[in-house]
Motif scaffolding. Structure first.
Motif, short mmCIF file in Angstrom:
data_model
loop_
_atom_site.label_atom_id
_atom_site.label_comp_id
_atom_site.label_asym_id
_atom_site.label_seq_id
_atom_site.Cartn_x
_atom_site.Cartn_y
_atom_site.Cartn_z
N LEU A 1 25.10 15.88 -23.19
CA LEU A 1 26.07 14.75 -22.83
C LEU A 1 26.68 15.17 -21.85
CD1 LEU A 1 26.27 11.70 -23.18
CD2 LEU A 1 27.88 12.81 -25.14
N LYS B 1 27.31 8.34 -24.56
CA LYS B 1 26.30 8.49 -25.66
C LYS B 1 25.20 9.46 -25.80
CE LYS B 1 28.26 4.71 -28.72
NZ LYS B 1 27.71 3.33 -29.65
N ALA B 2 25.21 10.35 -26.52
CA ALA B 2 24.14 11.38 -26.66
C ALA B 2 23.23 10.76 -27.90
CB ALA B 2 24.84 12.57 -27.27
N TYR C 1 20.65 20.89 -29.06
CA TYR C 1 21.82 20.27 -27.83
C TYR C 1 22.38 19.78 -26.86
CZ TYR C 1 19.86 24.98 -28.78
OH TYR C 1 19.72 26.55 -29.25
N SER C 2 22.25 18.03 -27.30
CA SER C 2 22.17 16.72 -26.84
C SER C 2 23.84 16.54 -26.93
CB SER C 2 21.88 15.72 -27.31
OG SER C 2 22.74 15.54 -29.04
N LYS C 3 24.23 17.21 -26.88
CA LYS C 3 26.28 17.09 -26.87
C LYS C 3 26.50 17.70 -25.40
CE LYS C 3 28.14 16.63 -31.31
NZ LYS C 3 28.84 17.23 -32.77
N SER D 1 34.36 20.32 -32.59
CA SER D 1 33.02 18.89 -32.65
C SER D 1 33.01 18.73 -31.29
CB SER D 1 34.06 17.45 -32.95
OG SER D 1 35.35 17.48 -32.78
N ALA D 2 34.50 19.05 -30.32
CA ALA D 2 33.78 18.66 -29.24
C ALA D 2 34.15 20.17 -28.30
CB ALA D 2 35.70 18.30 -28.42
N PHE E 1 20.07 10.33 -23.71
CA PHE E 1 22.25 10.00 -22.95
C PHE E 1 22.01 8.94 -22.54
CE2 PHE E 1 21.00 13.02 -19.51
CZ PHE E 1 20.84 11.35 -18.95
N GLU F 1 31.08 21.76 -27.36
CA GLU F 1 29.49 21.66 -26.93
C GLU F 1 29.74 20.57 -25.86
OE1 GLU F 1 26.71 20.81 -29.75
OE2 GLU F 1 26.01 22.92 -30.79
N GLU F 2 29.72 19.23 -25.84
CA GLU F 2 30.08 18.26 -25.09
C GLU F 2 31.00 19.41 -23.63
OE1 GLU F 2 31.30 13.78 -24.02
OE2 GLU F 2 31.16 14.78 -25.43
#
Length: 220
Positions: free
Chosen positions: A201, A190-191, A196-198, A79-80, A178, A82-83
């Motif tokens: 962010l 926060k995204a 591709y918002s992560k 889950s982490a 963001f 992309e950011e």
């Protein structure tokens, strides 16, 4: 140039000169990539002299031309990812800008040439960053008002400077989805919803840190 100037002058570039990277440039980029990998646990790789990834229909549709070098943002699935790729990828983007290179974040309009990079167990290619000597310096895009990306009453100046720097960050489709908020000295990023918002962010968080100064706050 210093990193703030790199932030202000860096814009996405899709057309590149047929000029190879020098050994010195490659060595300096590799050193920064290795530092990012040690710090993040990612498996970022520099791909040079490889024209096939940007020689297909999608790349031409995206108006890419002359791309033979790129940074492959690779890491463990999770889950982490992309950011984290956004954060460390932008660190490399700004380093490249300081070195006189041009860049462009590329999510879909390229072909995956699996022989060009190595995937370890449980890893995936998240996104790539086109890299080289641009035929131009790109163009700036309109940014959202500061109030649309901050949710804080009477914020200190360092927070505003961080948010201004975040608005200089590249985002998919120039969405800038963001927000940053402040409680005490703790900043929450926060995204929003969107493609591709992560990744966006992570990029914005790196810009915020540079603009605000890491000594002023902690991430929530």
């Amino acid at each position: 140039m210093d990193i703030m100037e790199a932030m202000r002058t860096r814009h996405s570039v899709r057309q590149y000169e047929k000029k190879p990277l020098t050994k010195e440039i490659i060595s300096e980029l590799q050193a920064e990539i290795e530092a990012c990998n040690r710090e993040s646990g990612l498996h970022i790789q520099l791909v040079t002299d490889e024209p096939r990834a940007f020689d297909g229909f999608m790349a031409h549709y995206g108006k890419f031309d002359g791309v033979t070098n790129y940074i492959a943002m690779i890491g463990k699935k999770g889950s982490a990812l992309e950011e984290t790729c956004g954060y460390y990828g932008e660190r490399l983007v700004l380093k490249a800008q300081q070195m006189g290179l041009n860049t462009c974040w590329v999510a879909m309009t390229f072909s995956k040439i699996k022989s060009a990079y190595t995937l370890g167990a449980g890893e995936k290619l998240c996104i790539v960053i086109a890299l080289g000597y641009g035929k131009n310096q790109g163009v700036s895009h309109k940014s959202k008002p500061l109030a649309e990306v901050t949710k804080t009453v009477n914020p200190p100046q360092w927070f505003l400077e961080g948010a201004k720097a975040a608005l200089l960050a590249p985002t998919a489709m120039n969405q800038q989805k963001f927000t940053f908020s402040l409680e005490g000295n703790r900043v929450t990023a926060k995204a929003g919803l969107g493609f591709y918002s992560k990744i966006d962010l992570g990029i914005a968080r790196y810009h915020f840190e540079i603009g605000a100064g890491k000594e002023h706050f902690q991430w929530q």
